[in-house]
Design a protein around this motif. Structure first.
Motif, mmCIF file in Angstrom:
data_model
loop_
_atom_site.group_PDB
_atom_site.id
_atom_site.type_symbol
_atom_site.label_atom_id
_atom_site.label_comp_id
_atom_site.label_asym_id
_atom_site.label_seq_id
_atom_site.Cartn_x
_atom_site.Cartn_y
_atom_site.Cartn_z
ATOM 1 N N UNK A 244 0.862 -1.423 -0.024
ATOM 2 C CA UNK A 244 0.008 0.080 0.054
ATOM 3 C C UNK A 244 0.830 1.305 0.152
ATOM 4 N N UNK A 245 2.101 1.340 0.234
ATOM 5 C CA UNK A 245 2.787 2.474 0.484
ATOM 6 C C UNK A 245 3.600 2.646 -1.036
ATOM 7 N N UNK A 246 4.083 1.730 -1.531
ATOM 8 C CA UNK A 246 4.630 1.725 -2.909
ATOM 9 C C UNK A 246 4.049 0.932 -3.968
ATOM 10 N N UNK A 247 4.205 1.370 -5.243
ATOM 11 C CA UNK A 247 3.952 0.616 -6.218
ATOM 12 C C UNK A 247 4.726 -0.780 -6.593
ATOM 13 N N UNK A 248 4.506 -1.601 -6.226
ATOM 14 C CA UNK A 248 5.158 -2.974 -5.983
ATOM 15 C C UNK A 248 5.327 -3.523 -7.436
ATOM 16 N N UNK A 249 4.425 -3.101 -8.291
ATOM 17 C CA UNK A 249 4.622 -3.488 -9.775
ATOM 18 C C UNK A 249 5.631 -3.160 -10.321
ATOM 19 N N UNK A 250 6.290 -1.688 -10.047
ATOM 20 C CA UNK A 250 7.395 -1.152 -10.720
ATOM 21 C C UNK A 250 8.788 -1.564 -10.049
ATOM 22 N N UNK A 251 8.814 -2.513 -9.115
ATOM 23 C CA UNK A 251 9.887 -2.621 -8.355
ATOM 24 C C UNK A 251 10.083 -4.261 -8.817
ATOM 25 N N UNK A 252 11.490 -4.629 -8.499
ATOM 26 C CA UNK A 252 11.813 -6.151 -8.511
ATOM 27 C C UNK A 252 11.314 -6.809 -7.211
ATOM 28 N N UNK A 253 10.629 -7.882 -7.892
ATOM 29 C CA UNK A 253 9.645 -8.831 -6.928
ATOM 30 C C UNK A 253 10.622 -9.253 -5.721
ATOM 31 N N UNK A 254 11.914 -9.591 -6.185
ATOM 32 C CA UNK A 254 12.814 -9.987 -4.867
ATOM 33 C C UNK A 254 13.013 -9.114 -4.100
ATOM 34 N N UNK A 255 13.144 -7.700 -4.246
ATOM 35 C CA UNK A 255 13.191 -6.627 -3.429
ATOM 36 C C UNK A 255 12.139 -6.689 -2.472
ATOM 37 N N UNK A 256 10.942 -6.704 -3.160
ATOM 38 C CA UNK A 256 9.613 -6.718 -2.109
ATOM 39 C C UNK A 256 9.511 -7.771 -1.146
ATOM 40 N N UNK A 257 10.100 -8.951 -1.871
ATOM 41 C CA UNK A 257 10.016 -10.161 -0.934
ATOM 42 C C UNK A 257 11.058 -9.884 0.261
ATOM 43 N N UNK A 258 12.209 -9.357 -0.138
ATOM 44 C CA UNK A 258 13.315 -9.078 0.854
ATOM 45 C C UNK A 258 12.740 -8.332 1.880
ATOM 46 N N UNK A 259 12.012 -7.131 1.357
ATOM 47 C CA UNK A 259 11.505 -6.073 2.436
ATOM 48 C C UNK A 259 10.609 -6.950 3.626
ATOM 49 N N UNK A 260 9.726 -7.742 3.004
ATOM 50 C CA UNK A 260 8.582 -8.504 3.565
ATOM 51 C C UNK A 260 9.270 -9.476 4.548
ATOM 52 N N UNK A 261 10.308 -10.280 4.137
ATOM 53 C CA UNK A 261 11.110 -11.059 4.937
ATOM 54 C C UNK A 261 11.788 -10.454 6.183
ATOM 55 N N UNK A 262 12.357 -9.143 5.895
ATOM 56 C CA UNK A 262 13.038 -8.535 6.962
ATOM 57 C C UNK A 262 12.015 -7.852 7.935
ATOM 58 N N UNK A 263 10.706 -7.744 7.528
ATOM 59 C CA UNK A 263 9.738 -7.531 8.556
ATOM 60 C C UNK A 263 9.389 -8.508 9.502
ATOM 61 N N UNK A 264 9.397 -9.676 8.851
ATOM 62 C CA UNK A 264 8.972 -11.075 9.649
ATOM 63 C C UNK A 264 10.140 -11.292 10.703
ATOM 64 N N UNK A 265 11.473 -11.079 10.085
ATOM 65 C CA UNK A 265 12.567 -11.339 11.120
ATOM 66 C C UNK A 265 12.648 -10.354 12.088
ATOM 67 N N UNK A 266 12.160 -9.018 11.827
ATOM 68 C CA UNK A 266 12.108 -8.063 12.828
ATOM 69 C C UNK A 266 11.082 -8.425 13.820
#
Length: 228
Positions: free
Chosen positions: A63-85
Motif C-alpha cells: 500500500x505504500x509503494x507501487x510494487x509492480x514497478x519494483x523488482x519482486x525479489x526486493x519486495x520479498x526481501x523487505x517482507x522477510x525483513x519485516x517478519x525477521x524483525x
C-alpha cells in the motif's frame, strides 16, 4: 554467527502459539527522511531504531509503494525483513520473561541457601552446647564415682589400742584376747559397751553423711538434665 533462538523446553514452541501481526501501519516518510543511517551505525543510536521499529515492521509495503514497478525479489526481501524483525521482538519478549523467571528462581535459591545456613549454624551451636553439657555431666559422674569408690566401710575401733575391725565380733574377740583385763569386771565391760555404742553412732553418722553427699550430687545432675 548463529542467531537461532532456542525455546525453553517447558514452553510451547513459537510456531504453535504465535501468529504474525497484520500489516496495517503506515510508513512515516518524513521521519525516514530525517534519519541519518551512517550516523546511527557510527554512534550506535539504538533509540532511533527503537522509535522506527513499529511503522517499518508493521507497514503494508504493497500500500505504500507501487510494487509492480519494483523488482519482486526486493519486495520479498523487505517482507522477510519485516517478519525477521517481528520474530526478534518475540524472542526479546520471551527472553525477558525467562529472565524474570530466572530471577525468581535465583531469589528462591538464595533464600533456601540462607535458611540452610541458619539451620546449620543452629545445629552447630546446639552441638557445642551439647558437648559442654556432656563434659559437665561427665565430671559429675566422675565425682560421684570417686565418692562411691572412696566410701570406706564402717570400722569398729578398739577403745584401748585404737586398732580398727570390720565387725563388733572381731572387736570383742580382740579385747578378750589382747586386753583381758578389760574383759572382766562390770565397769570395764560397761566402758567397752559404751565405746562400742559410740563407735556405732559415729559409723552411722559417717554413713549418713556419705549418703547425703551422694543425694546432693544426684540432685545436681537431675537439675542439669532438666534445664538442658
Amino acid at each position: 554467527m548463529n542467531y537461532l533462538y532456542l525455546n525453553n523446553v517447558t514452553q510451547q514452541p513459537i510456531t504453535h502459539s504465535y501468529v504474525f501481526n497484520k500489516r496495517n501501519e503506515k510508513i512515516d516518510w518524513r521521519r525516514i527522511a530525517a534519519v541519518d543511517v551512517e550516523r546511527i551505525a557510527r554512534e550506535l543510536d539504538f533509540q532511533v531504531l527503537q522509535d522506527n521499529i513499529e511503522h517499518i515492521a508493521l507497514c503494508n509495503i504493497d500500500m505504500e509503494i507501487d510494487t509492480r514497478a519494483m523488482d519482486p525479489n526486493f519486495v520479498k526481501l523487505y517482507k522477510m525483513a519485516q517478519l525477521i524483525i517481528e520474530y526478534l521482538l518475540l524472542c526479546q519478549d520471551q527472553i525477558s520473561s525467562q529472565l524474570v523467571d530466572y530471577e525468581q528462581i535465583k531469589s528462591k535459591t538464595f533464600q533456601d541457601h540462607e535458611e540452610s545456613r541458619r539451620e546449620m549454624e543452629k545445629l552447630k551451636n546446639d552441638l557445642n552446647t551439647t558437648k559442654k553439657e556432656s563434659k559437665k555431666r561427665k565430671k559429675m559422674i566422675e565425682t560421684l564415682q570417686k565418692m562411691l569408690t572412696n566410701q570406706q566401710p564402717a570400722h569398729h575401733t578398739c577403745p584401748i589400742c585404737a586398732h580398727s575391725f570390720l565387725s563388733v565380733d572381731y572387736l570383742q574377740a580382740h579385747i578378750h584376747r589382747r586386753h583381758p583385763e578389760y574383759g572382766s569386771g562390770g565397769r570395764r565391760e560397761h566402758d567397752v559397751d559404751m565405746e562400742k555404742e559410740n563407735q556405732r553412732i559415729k559409723d552411722e553418722l559417717r554413713t549418713k553423711e556419705t549418703e547425703l553427699q551422694l543425694i546432693k550430687v544426684q540432685k545436681v545432675c537431675e537439675m542439669n538434665i532438666f534445664f538442658f
